[in-house]
Write a protein that holds these residues in place. Structure first.
Motif, PDB file in Angstrom:
ATOM      1  N   LEU A 128       0.838  -1.214   0.000  1.00  0.00           N
ATOM      2  CA  LEU A 128       0.000   0.000   0.000  1.00  0.00           C
ATOM      3  C   LEU A 128       0.869   1.260   0.000  1.00  0.00           C
ATOM      4  N   ALA A 129       1.967   1.215   0.734  1.00  0.00           N
ATOM      5  CA  ALA A 129       2.874   2.376   0.772  1.00  0.00           C
ATOM      6  C   ALA A 129       3.490   2.601  -0.608  1.00  0.00           C
ATOM      7  N   THR A 130       3.850   1.512  -1.281  1.00  0.00           N
ATOM      8  CA  THR A 130       4.404   1.622  -2.636  1.00  0.00           C
ATOM      9  C   THR A 130       3.366   2.210  -3.583  1.00  0.00           C
ATOM     10  N   ARG A 131       2.126   1.744  -3.433  1.00  0.00           N
ATOM     11  CA  ARG A 131       1.031   2.269  -4.268  1.00  0.00           C
ATOM     12  C   ARG A 131       0.878   3.782  -4.061  1.00  0.00           C
ATOM     13  N   LEU A 132       0.937   4.199  -2.809  1.00  0.00           N
ATOM     14  CA  LEU A 132       0.803   5.621  -2.495  1.00  0.00           C
ATOM     15  C   LEU A 132       1.971   6.418  -3.087  1.00  0.00           C
ATOM     16  N   ALA A 133       3.184   5.923  -2.879  1.00  0.00           N
ATOM     17  CA  ALA A 133       4.375   6.633  -3.377  1.00  0.00           C
ATOM     18  C   ALA A 133       4.308   6.756  -4.899  1.00  0.00           C
ATOM     19  N   ASN A 134       3.933   5.670  -5.570  1.00  0.00           N
ATOM     20  CA  ASN A 134       3.841   5.707  -7.040  1.00  0.00           C
ATOM     21  C   ASN A 134       2.770   6.682  -7.499  1.00  0.00           C
ATOM     22  N   GLY A 135       1.668   6.736  -6.761  1.00  0.00           N
ATOM     23  CA  GLY A 135       0.561   7.615  -7.132  1.00  0.00           C
ATOM     24  C   GLY A 135       0.904   9.089  -6.967  1.00  0.00           C
ATOM     25  N   LEU A 136       1.882   9.388  -6.114  1.00  0.00           N
ATOM     26  CA  LEU A 136       2.231  10.791  -5.837  1.00  0.00           C
ATOM     27  C   LEU A 136       3.436  11.265  -6.634  1.00  0.00           C
ATOM     28  N   ARG A 137       4.089  10.317  -7.277  1.00  0.00           N
ATOM     29  CA  ARG A 137       5.409  10.578  -7.852  1.00  0.00           C
ATOM     30  C   ARG A 137       5.407  11.725  -8.870  1.00  0.00           C
ATOM     31  N   ASP A 138       4.345  11.825  -9.663  1.00  0.00           N
ATOM     32  CA  ASP A 138       4.378  12.787 -10.779  1.00  0.00           C
ATOM     33  C   ASP A 138       3.865  14.178 -10.427  1.00  0.00           C
ATOM     34  N   ILE A 139       3.511  14.395  -9.166  1.00  0.00           N
ATOM     35  CA  ILE A 139       2.940  15.693  -8.810  1.00  0.00           C
ATOM     36  C   ILE A 139       4.059  16.738  -8.699  1.00  0.00           C
ATOM     37  N   ALA A 140       3.931  17.802  -9.486  1.00  0.00           N
ATOM     38  CA  ALA A 140       4.939  18.864  -9.430  1.00  0.00           C
ATOM     39  C   ALA A 140       4.792  19.613  -8.104  1.00  0.00           C
ATOM     40  N   GLY A 141       5.911  19.926  -7.460  1.00  0.00           N
ATOM     41  CA  GLY A 141       5.856  20.651  -6.197  1.00  0.00           C
ATOM     42  C   GLY A 141       5.891  19.740  -4.985  1.00  0.00           C
ATOM     43  N   LEU A 142       5.964  18.436  -5.239  1.00  0.00           N
ATOM     44  CA  LEU A 142       5.962  17.472  -4.126  1.00  0.00           C
ATOM     45  C   LEU A 142       7.164  16.548  -4.270  1.00  0.00           C
ATOM     46  N   ARG A 143       7.950  16.456  -3.215  1.00  0.00           N
ATOM     47  CA  ARG A 143       9.064  15.485  -3.231  1.00  0.00           C
ATOM     48  C   ARG A 143       8.663  14.275  -2.416  1.00  0.00           C
ATOM     49  N   VAL A 144       8.699  13.118  -3.047  1.00  0.00           N
ATOM     50  CA  VAL A 144       8.234  11.889  -2.399  1.00  0.00           C
ATOM     51  C   VAL A 144       9.441  11.057  -2.001  1.00  0.00           C
ATOM     52  N   LYS A 145       9.459  10.656  -0.714  1.00  0.00           N
ATOM     53  CA  LYS A 145      10.539   9.792  -0.254  1.00  0.00           C
ATOM     54  C   LYS A 145       9.927   8.470   0.188  1.00  0.00           C
ATOM     55  N   ALA A 146      10.082   7.478  -0.662  1.00  0.00           N
ATOM     56  CA  ALA A 146       9.506   6.161  -0.370  1.00  0.00           C
ATOM     57  C   ALA A 146      10.542   5.304   0.353  1.00  0.00           C
ATOM     58  N   CYS A 147      10.107   4.212   0.924  1.00  0.00           N
ATOM     59  CA  CYS A 147      11.042   3.261   1.529  1.00  0.00           C
ATOM     60  C   CYS A 147      10.479   1.865   1.294  1.00  0.00           C
TER      61      CYS A 147
ATOM     62  N   TYR B  55       8.519  16.378  11.268  1.00  0.00           N
ATOM     63  CA  TYR B  55       9.450  17.053  10.364  1.00  0.00           C
ATOM     64  C   TYR B  55       8.834  17.046   8.967  1.00  0.00           C
ATOM     65  N   ASP B  56       9.093  16.007   8.167  1.00  0.00           N
ATOM     66  CA  ASP B  56       8.384  15.886   6.888  1.00  0.00           C
ATOM     67  C   ASP B  56       6.976  15.371   7.159  1.00  0.00           C
ATOM     68  N   LEU B  57       6.073  15.622   6.208  1.00  0.00           N
ATOM     69  CA  LEU B  57       4.728  15.061   6.308  1.00  0.00           C
ATOM     70  C   LEU B  57       4.830  13.553   6.060  1.00  0.00           C
ATOM     71  N   ARG B  58       4.186  12.778   6.939  1.00  0.00           N
ATOM     72  CA  ARG B  58       4.369  11.330   6.909  1.00  0.00           C
ATOM     73  C   ARG B  58       3.038  10.618   6.733  1.00  0.00           C
ATOM     74  N   PHE B  59       3.036   9.610   5.870  1.00  0.00           N
ATOM     75  CA  PHE B  59       1.876   8.745   5.709  1.00  0.00           C
ATOM     76  C   PHE B  59       2.305   7.322   6.078  1.00  0.00           C
ATOM     77  N   VAL B  60       1.591   6.723   7.012  1.00  0.00           N
ATOM     78  CA  VAL B  60       1.942   5.372   7.444  1.00  0.00           C
ATOM     79  C   VAL B  60       0.784   4.434   7.104  1.00  0.00           C
ATOM     80  N   THR B  61       1.090   3.400   6.341  1.00  0.00           N
ATOM     81  CA  THR B  61       0.048   2.419   6.010  1.00  0.00           C
ATOM     82  C   THR B  61      -0.010   1.341   7.083  1.00  0.00           C
ATOM     83  N   HIS B  62      -1.162   0.681   7.165  1.00  0.00           N
ATOM     84  CA  HIS B  62      -1.371  -0.334   8.212  1.00  0.00           C
ATOM     85  C   HIS B  62      -2.572  -1.196   7.862  1.00  0.00           C
ATOM     86  N   ARG B  63      -2.878  -2.156   8.739  1.00  0.00           N
ATOM     87  CA  ARG B  63      -3.885  -3.167   8.393  1.00  0.00           C
ATOM     88  C   ARG B  63      -5.315  -2.612   8.362  1.00  0.00           C
TER      89      ARG B  63
END
Ligand code: PLP
Length: 349
Positions: free
Chosen positions: A265-284, A323-331
């Motif tokens: 789900l985190a990968t899905r979110l990171a991929n979905g945000l990747r192309d937005i101009a003005g947003l830097r996405v740091k996935a793990c 610090y950075d805005l964080r999104f945490v996926t879970h069950r």
């Protein structure tokens, strides 16, 4: 409106099946050592991670605190990452309650510490200095999986100087699942491989594993005996704690493999945000996505981040970040929830 709560994996609710296990738990007075459900959990996690003993704690913060104070004495210090939870996010507990000073070290870009920095931070035996006694690492750290080669090198340096080694493995199983997924391995075997470099490890049941509360500290019998005294002093010795230990055992049995879903789900979110101009996405590789808003200055970026958080709240989405805005996926989130987040962020921009 159903809320998509990505503030943390700590927001997970105990499932109906888990609540049933809780209601049926056989319990005793754990301060007297006779709660069977607590004893079973402690024995089980110690055995499966390759330690002599384990101790159930109400929180990971208290487990880390009692670990540090079990390894160190007043006037000692521990080496720790600048952004490590057991330095930055636990109210300075080791210093407040134990007169143990932290020696924070800067992180490298991948979240690890420089081996040279660790080596040169160990203080000589000299009355000017606190005695360096412990190296505390964290895995996962900021959602990042620490490579085994780093854990090995860092703990080898610690060993060379006679330091004890503690792992804050609040999300140990996220690391183990991420490292085993590709090769269909056993996450428990991987978890054991991760913790074998350490004298003690603290594991949270209340994060992605989905239990309501609790952590376990694993270590030698001697260390756990010291931690047990400290836990009592800290007010963490509970009574019919088997209600909560049973939930933790259930989570270890049924929820470890599910962490892979959180990572996807985190990968899905990171991929979905990747192309937005003005947003830097740091996935793990695990269950967190960090984003940074690009604006003229830090102040402007902070203001814009607050606007985004407010915008998301209006769309029934909760996120936060110190610090950075964080999104945490879970069950308790699903693909539809993640897609809703992607759409809401796109609408903001
Ligand atoms: C959550 C967390 C802890 C502390 O756990 P609590 O149960 O919230 O006290 C410790 N370390 C890390 C890395 C964590 O994420």
């Amino acid at each position: 409106m159903s809320i998509v709560d990505l503030r943390s994996d700590t927001v997970t609710q105990p499932s109906l099946a888990m609540r049933k296990i809780i209601s049926q738990a056989i319990v005793g007075d754990d301060t007297h050592g006779d709660d069977p459900s607590v004893n079973m959990l402690q024995q089980d996690i110690a055995d499966r991670l390759g330690f002599e003993a384990a101790l159930f704690f109400p929180s990971g913060t208290q487990s880390n605190l009692c670990a540090i104070l079990s390894h160190c004495e007043r006037g000692d210090e521990y080496l720790v990452g600048q952004n490590a939870h057991c330095y930055r996010f636990e109210g300075g507990g080791a210093a407040v309650f134990g007169s143990v000073q932290p020696q924070p070290l800067a992180h490298l870009a991948d979240g690890t510490l420089s081996i040279d920095d660790i080596r040169s931070a160990v203080k000589p035996d000299d009355a000017h200095f606190a005695r360096t006694r412990l190296l505390a690492l964290e895995n996962t750290f900021g959602g990042k999986v620490m490579p085994l080669s780093f854990l090995e090198q860092a703990t080898n340096v610690a060993k060379e100087f006679g330091l004890a080694r503690h792992l804050d493995g609040a999300r140990l199983f996220n690391a183990a699942v991420a490292q085993t997924h590709e090769r269909q391995g056993d996450p428990w075997k991987q978890a054991k491989d991760i913790v074998r470099y350490f004298d003690s490890v603290s594991v949270c049941f209340s994060k992605g594993l989905g239990a309501p509360v609790g952590s376990a500290l694993c270590g030698s019998k001697e260390l756990v005996a010291r931690a047990r005294r400290l836990r009592k002093t800290a007010g963490g010795s509970m009574r019919q704690a088997g209600m909560m230990a049973a939930a933790a055992s259930y989570a270890l049995e049924h929820h470890v493999d599910d962490l892979q879903n959180d990572h996807e789900l985190a990968t899905r979110l990171a991929n979905g945000l990747r192309d937005i101009a003005g947003l830097r996405v740091k996935a793990c590789a695990t269950n967190m996505v960090f984003v940074q808003l690009e604006a003229g200055s830090t102040v402007a970026a902070t203001a814009r981040t607050t606007e985004l958080v407010d915008h998301l709240r209006k769309h029934g989405i909760l996120a936060t970040g110190l610090y950075d805005l964080r999104f945490v996926t879970h069950r308790d989130v699903d693909q539809a929830g993640i897609d809703k987040v992607i759409a809401a962020i796109k609408s903001f921009f």
